[in-house]
Design a protein around this motif. Structure first.
Motif, PDB file in Angstrom:
ATOM      1  N   ALA A  85       0.814  -1.167  -0.048  1.00  0.00           N
ATOM      2  CA  ALA A  85      -0.050   0.118   0.044  1.00  0.00           C
ATOM      3  C   ALA A  85       0.777   1.282   0.021  1.00  0.00           C
ATOM      4  N   LEU A  86       2.131   1.258   0.669  1.00  0.00           N
ATOM      5  CA  LEU A  86       2.919   2.269   0.424  1.00  0.00           C
ATOM      6  C   LEU A  86       4.068   2.355  -0.723  1.00  0.00           C
ATOM      7  N   SER A  87       3.905   3.175  -1.430  1.00  0.00           N
ATOM      8  CA  SER A  87       4.598   3.310  -2.614  1.00  0.00           C
ATOM      9  C   SER A  87       6.058   3.004  -2.295  1.00  0.00           C
ATOM     10  N   ARG A  88       6.708   2.585  -3.426  1.00  0.00           N
ATOM     11  CA  ARG A  88       8.376   2.599  -3.219  1.00  0.00           C
ATOM     12  C   ARG A  88       8.908   3.978  -3.229  1.00  0.00           C
ATOM     13  N   ALA A  89       8.420   4.898  -4.015  1.00  0.00           N
ATOM     14  CA  ALA A  89       8.902   6.050  -4.021  1.00  0.00           C
ATOM     15  C   ALA A  89       8.990   6.888  -2.580  1.00  0.00           C
ATOM     16  N   PHE A  90       7.728   6.771  -2.169  1.00  0.00           N
ATOM     17  CA  PHE A  90       7.595   7.325  -0.776  1.00  0.00           C
ATOM     18  C   PHE A  90       8.667   6.577   0.241  1.00  0.00           C
ATOM     19  N   ARG A  91       8.543   5.396   0.179  1.00  0.00           N
ATOM     20  CA  ARG A  91       9.727   4.576   1.056  1.00  0.00           C
ATOM     21  C   ARG A  91      11.152   5.085   0.857  1.00  0.00           C
ATOM     22  N   LYS A  92      11.258   5.158  -0.482  1.00  0.00           N
ATOM     23  CA  LYS A  92      12.710   5.675  -0.981  1.00  0.00           C
ATOM     24  C   LYS A  92      13.017   6.756  -0.414  1.00  0.00           C
ATOM     25  N   SER A  93      11.989   7.836  -0.333  1.00  0.00           N
ATOM     26  CA  SER A  93      12.475   9.030  -0.234  1.00  0.00           C
ATOM     27  C   SER A  93      12.838   9.256   1.441  1.00  0.00           C
ATOM     28  N   ILE A  94      11.939   8.319   2.112  1.00  0.00           N
ATOM     29  CA  ILE A  94      12.133   8.443   3.516  1.00  0.00           C
ATOM     30  C   ILE A  94      13.206   7.852   3.896  1.00  0.00           C
ATOM     31  N   LEU A  95      13.853   6.681   3.220  1.00  0.00           N
ATOM     32  CA  LEU A  95      15.173   6.220   3.524  1.00  0.00           C
ATOM     33  C   LEU A  95      16.292   6.997   2.850  1.00  0.00           C
ATOM     34  N   GLN A  96      16.206   7.803   2.036  1.00  0.00           N
ATOM     35  CA  GLN A  96      17.047   8.564   1.659  1.00  0.00           C
ATOM     36  C   GLN A  96      17.249   9.774   2.751  1.00  0.00           C
ATOM     37  N   GLN A  97      16.112  10.525   3.428  1.00  0.00           N
ATOM     38  CA  GLN A  97      16.185  11.323   4.518  1.00  0.00           C
ATOM     39  C   GLN A  97      16.778  10.586   5.821  1.00  0.00           C
ATOM     40  N   ALA A  98      16.568   9.571   5.992  1.00  0.00           N
ATOM     41  CA  ALA A  98      16.966   8.633   7.045  1.00  0.00           C
ATOM     42  C   ALA A  98      18.459   8.574   6.866  1.00  0.00           C
ATOM     43  N   GLY A  99      18.973   8.210   5.454  1.00  0.00           N
ATOM     44  CA  GLY A  99      20.398   8.099   5.277  1.00  0.00           C
ATOM     45  C   GLY A  99      20.958   9.312   5.496  1.00  0.00           C
ATOM     46  N   ALA A 100      20.640  10.427   5.099  1.00  0.00           N
ATOM     47  CA  ALA A 100      21.299  11.680   5.080  1.00  0.00           C
ATOM     48  C   ALA A 100      21.168  12.162   6.819  1.00  0.00           C
ATOM     49  N   ALA A 101      20.035  11.968   7.470  1.00  0.00           N
ATOM     50  CA  ALA A 101      20.335  12.170   8.955  1.00  0.00           C
ATOM     51  C   ALA A 101      21.572  11.011   9.428  1.00  0.00           C
ATOM     52  N   ALA A 102      21.304   9.893   9.104  1.00  0.00           N
ATOM     53  CA  ALA A 102      22.531   9.368   9.918  1.00  0.00           C
ATOM     54  C   ALA A 102      23.843   9.614   9.326  1.00  0.00           C
ATOM     55  N   VAL A 103      24.163  10.119   8.341  1.00  0.00           N
ATOM     56  CA  VAL A 103      25.401  10.476   7.866  1.00  0.00           C
ATOM     57  C   VAL A 103      25.700  11.925   8.767  1.00  0.00           C
ATOM     58  N   PHE A 104      24.714  12.822   8.836  1.00  0.00           N
ATOM     59  CA  PHE A 104      24.733  13.952   9.479  1.00  0.00           C
ATOM     60  C   PHE A 104      25.301  13.583  10.899  1.00  0.00           C
ATOM     61  N   ALA A 105      24.532  12.575  11.502  1.00  0.00           N
ATOM     62  CA  ALA A 105      24.708  12.219  13.031  1.00  0.00           C
ATOM     63  C   ALA A 105      26.048  11.524  13.148  1.00  0.00           C
ATOM     64  N   ALA A 106      26.305  10.699  12.075  1.00  0.00           N
ATOM     65  CA  ALA A 106      27.937   9.998  12.383  1.00  0.00           C
ATOM     66  C   ALA A 106      28.901  11.409  12.097  1.00  0.00           C
ATOM     67  N   VAL A 107      28.621  12.110  11.220  1.00  0.00           N
ATOM     68  CA  VAL A 107      29.625  13.202  11.175  1.00  0.00           C
ATOM     69  C   VAL A 107      29.816  13.887  12.308  1.00  0.00           C
ATOM     70  N   ILE A 108      28.878  14.201  12.919  1.00  0.00           N
ATOM     71  CA  ILE A 108      29.144  14.969  14.332  1.00  0.00           C
ATOM     72  C   ILE A 108      29.796  14.054  15.171  1.00  0.00           C
ATOM     73  N   ILE A 109      29.172  12.960  15.427  1.00  0.00           N
ATOM     74  CA  ILE A 109      29.620  11.781  16.508  1.00  0.00           C
ATOM     75  C   ILE A 109      31.179  12.132  16.284  1.00  0.00           C
ATOM     76  N   VAL A 110      31.617  11.567  14.930  1.00  0.00           N
ATOM     77  CA  VAL A 110      32.869  11.418  14.637  1.00  0.00           C
ATOM     78  C   VAL A 110      33.705  12.683  15.058  1.00  0.00           C
ATOM     79  N   ALA A 111      32.922  13.839  14.621  1.00  0.00           N
ATOM     80  CA  ALA A 111      33.853  15.110  14.869  1.00  0.00           C
ATOM     81  C   ALA A 111      34.177  15.298  16.479  1.00  0.00           C
ATOM     82  N   PHE A 112      33.094  14.787  17.246  1.00  0.00           N
ATOM     83  CA  PHE A 112      33.119  15.026  18.802  1.00  0.00           C
ATOM     84  C   PHE A 112      34.168  14.125  19.285  1.00  0.00           C
ATOM     85  N   VAL A 113      34.349  12.904  18.610  1.00  0.00           N
ATOM     86  CA  VAL A 113      35.402  11.849  19.343  1.00  0.00           C
ATOM     87  C   VAL A 113      36.594  11.750  18.541  1.00  0.00           C
ATOM     88  N   THR A 114      36.867  12.542  17.451  1.00  0.00           N
ATOM     89  CA  THR A 114      38.143  12.660  16.696  1.00  0.00           C
ATOM     90  C   THR A 114      39.088  13.600  17.488  1.00  0.00           C
TER      91      THR A 114
END
Length: 740
Positions: free
Chosen positions: A150-179
């Motif tokens: 019932a949920l379109s693939r495009a809808f799920r893909k966009s959300i996954l892209q947002q989640a991926g970008a958020a994860a990248v930002f979070a990872a970058v911030i975490i890495v920046a704090f620990v590096t």
């Protein structure tokens, strides 16, 4: 009658719908969280870059932090909270499933709705068989359908892209704090932009205040305030203070907000790495920061507080007990006061604000602490101190106050004390009827006037003699018994007759004396006031008689000149009468002549009084030197025939004659009245001349009498000398005859 039962949907469909509902909410949550994380990352990146390049102050960083929080709350509400709070009905889910599976047509939604109606569908007039069949067919169709699609693939893909970008930002911030390479910068960013701390970005120049340790400074209102900044690292060529005024927020006393344009002031370099700013006469609150090179300090808020001041200063002085005076206030605002030593001074004032301490100072030295008591309003304490005789010293006194913040008075109230001693009694003496020559048996009358501010306790006379050809003898004092009664007093007056007969002074000796008075000053010691010193010389009665006769002759000659002047006045008046004739008006020259005549006539009265005084003085000297009896012939003749007539002329006929001349010189009288006045003036003046000549004839007779008396005394003295010589010769002859 056949009864039909409407069946429910298959439990499988119900479970699938619940699973689909959870999945939809999960995707919504993932989408909302991803957007929030992306927003946080974007805000962090933006604030990091802008703060690093522009080195924002705390207020600017606070605005960015508040903006980020508001944006985050808005996104979280719109993209996370509100979607999750929206209800997902079975109908909406079924319609979404049918939209992604067109082969279902509307069988699934019809089956859902009929099953929900249940037996109510039959009462509405629907065919039971149709309803049951619809529900059955819908259930069968749903069994072979995947609800997850019932949920379109495009809808799920966009959300996954947002989640991926958020994860990248979070990872970058975490890495920046620990590096290690970036951890310091991230922690610095976090302290400045999240905690709003005062940490500074690494920079080539660091500016630090010498004495300011926090964001707020309180200084006294109206003072000059100096700020010193030390530059570390690369010392900039110039350092500037950015200044913005503050204004109190309406309705919020004590709270201020920046207002007005930003001002700048270049600091003065002091030494190699220090800079100084001087804010003169600060009267309003303000904020400032210092900028130099790539460094900026935080904004410093300068608040003002009033220094403590005194109001209603009052002084009251209690003089020493011996003065008999009570406590009395000193004149306000006089500034300088002359006080007697040995008294006490009470000091009272009101402070402008609560105090920590208050003291009374003399110059730079503290004399004593002042007593602080609560004021009537609880905000303005009262101050008091008492300077006793031990502390009452000359100098400039000031009231130094220290408030709760440790601020001292800028311009303390001051007053000056001058400690003066009790003035000596004022003593005046005047010899009455005596001159510089006296006989050995004289009695010297002294008219005495004594006064003291607070009281005379003793009076006396001091004299010193010197024999001919010898040094002065010791000073001798004797009390003035009559004047010392009922002491102490502030005023003492009276007469004293100093009889020098007991001194047995020879001719040619000198006598110097004065009168004195002692006051009741017990603080610095009794003070003695003395009169002028009166020196006299002892002469023989014959010498004094000769001197008095000479003075009588001088006064008689002066009186004869006065008679001559009076005759001249009479001549002038008669001349005016002749020159006028029957003229109606008085010419100016004649008027001026009468004006001068009037003045000369009045002056004649004064001269008569003076001559009478001299004769009275001569008479007093005759009596005081015991050359004449107090009630003898000399007193009677001089007083009755010379002194009294002269005083009579001065008191009546002479001023009356002057008054008539005053009438005659007036311009607005008739010729008849003027002629009458001139005739009367001439008659009075002629009578004055006659009376004056009568007095002059008696003066001549008195001089002859005195010359005869003096001659008789000389004969007696010569006879006495002959008798003494004869006796001495007889004694020598007898002595020689006996012993030869």
């Amino acid at each position: 009658m056949t009864t039909f039962t409407i069946p429910s949907l298959s439990p499988t469909i119900t479970r699938r719908l619940s699973a689909l509902r959870r999945r939809v909410r999960m995707w919504f949550a993932l989408s909302g969280l991803s957007l929030c994380i992306l927003l946080i990352g974007a805000w962090a990146t933006l604030s990091l870059g802008m703060d690093y390049w522009w080195r924002w102050d705390r207020q600017q960083r606070g605005i960015i932090l508040a903006s980020g929080i508001l944006a985050l709350l808005a996104v979280a509400w719109r993209q996370l909270i509100r979607p999750l709070m929206q209800p997902l009905s079975d109908d909406a889910l079924v319609l979404r499933v049918e939209a992604t599976h067109p082969q279902l047509g509307q069988r699934l939604i019809n089956a859902l709705q009929f099953s929900r109606l249940g037996q109510a569908a039959l009462t509405a007039g629907a065919s039971p068989m149709m309803v049951i069949e619809t529900i059955r067919q819908g259930s069968l169709a749903a069994e072979n359908t995947r609800f997850g699609n019932a949920l379109s693939r495009a809808f799920r893909k966009s959300i996954l892209q947002q989640a991926g970008a958020a994860a990248v930002f979070a990872a970058v911030i975490i890495v920046a704090f620990v590096t290690p390479a970036s951890a310091g910068a991230m922690r610095l960013w976090f302290d400045r932009n999240v905690l709003l701390g005062d940490a500074q970005w690494p920079q080539r120049t660091q500016l630090r205040f010498d004495e300011i340790t926090g964001p707020d400074v309180t200084i006294p209102r109206g003072d000059d305030w100096q700020v010193v900044v030390e530059a570390q690292g690369v010392v900039p060529r110039t350092v500037t203070a950015e200044i913005r005024p503050l204004k109190e927020i309406a309705g919020r006393p004590g709270e201020f907000a920046p207002q007005g344009p930003l001002g700048e002031e270049e600091l003065t370099q002091v030494g190699v790495d220090s800079f100084r700013a001087l804010f003169r006469n600060v009267l309003t609150p303000f904020q400032f920061r210092v900028v130099g090179g790539d460094a900026k300090t935080q904004w410093i808020t300068v608040q003002l507080v009033d220094r403590p001041e005194t109001r209603d200063l009052s002084l009251a002085y209690q003089p020493p007990a011996y003065t008999g005076q009570e406590l009395a206030p000193l004149p306000a605002a006089q500034g300088s006061y002359d006080l007697l030593g040995g008294g006490t001074l009470q000091i009272q004032a009101v402070a402008s604000k609560p105090l920590r301490a208050a003291s009374l100072r003399r110059g730079d030295d503290e004399v004593m602490p002042m007593t602080i008591t609560p004021g009537d309003d609880g905000e303005h304490p009262r101050l008091s101190a008492t300077l006793d005789s031990g502390h009452l010293k000359p100098g400039v006194y000031s009231l130094m106050l220290v408030d709760a913040q440790g601020l001292e008075s800028r311009r303390p109230d001051r007053f000056t004390l001058r400690i003066v001693g009790d003035r000596k009694p004022e003593v005046r003496g005047k010899l009455m009827g005596i001159s510089g020559w006296v006989t050995a048996n004289a009695t010297i009358p002294i008219d005495i006037r004594m006064s003291d501010d607070f009281g005379i306790t003793a009076t006396g006379l001091s004299y010193q003699t010197a024999m001919p050809g010898a040094e002065k003898g010791p000073a001798v004092e004797e009390p003035l018994v009559e004047l010392s009664r009922n002491l102490p007093q502030r005023q003492v007056s009276g007469g004293y007759r100093f009889d020098i007969t007991p001194l047995k002074l020879p001719v040619g000796a000198t006598l110097a004396f004065h009168v004195h008075a002692t006051d009741n000053d017990i603080v610095t010691g009794p003070q003695r006031g003395v009169s002028n010193t009166f020196p006299v010389t002892i002469v023989t009665p014959e010498e004094l008689r000769t001197e008095l006769l000479r003075r009588e002759q001088e006064q008689r000659q002066e009186f004869e000149r006065l008679i001559k002047d009076q005759e001249d006045l009479l001549t002038d008046v008669r001349a005016v009468m002749v020159s006028l004739g029957d003229a109606a008006e008085l010419p100016p020259a004649q008027r001026q002549l009468l004006v001068r005549a009037e003045k000369r006539q009045r002056l004649a009265g004064d001269r008569c009084v003076t001559i009478a005084g001299h004769f009275a003085s001569i008479l007093a000297e005759l009596i005081n030197n015991k050359l004449e009896e107090p009630d003898g012939t000399a007193k009677r003749r001089i007083e009755e025939s010379i002194v009294a007539p002269l005083q009579g002329l001065a008191g009546g006929p002479i001023p009356q004659a002057a008054d008539v001349l005053d009438v005659a010189r007036k311009p607005n009288i008739s010729a008849e009245l003027r002629t009458k006045a001139l005739n009367e003036a001439a008659e009075r003046q002629q009578k004055l001349v006659a009376e004056m000549r009568q007095i002059a004839r008696f003066m001549e007779k008195w001089e002859g009498y005195q010359e005869a008396i003096n001659l008789l005394h000389e004969i007696l003295k010569a006879q006495g000398d002959v008798n003494a010589a004869t006796l001495r010769e007889l004694e020598r002859t007898i002595e020689t005859g006996i012993f030869d």
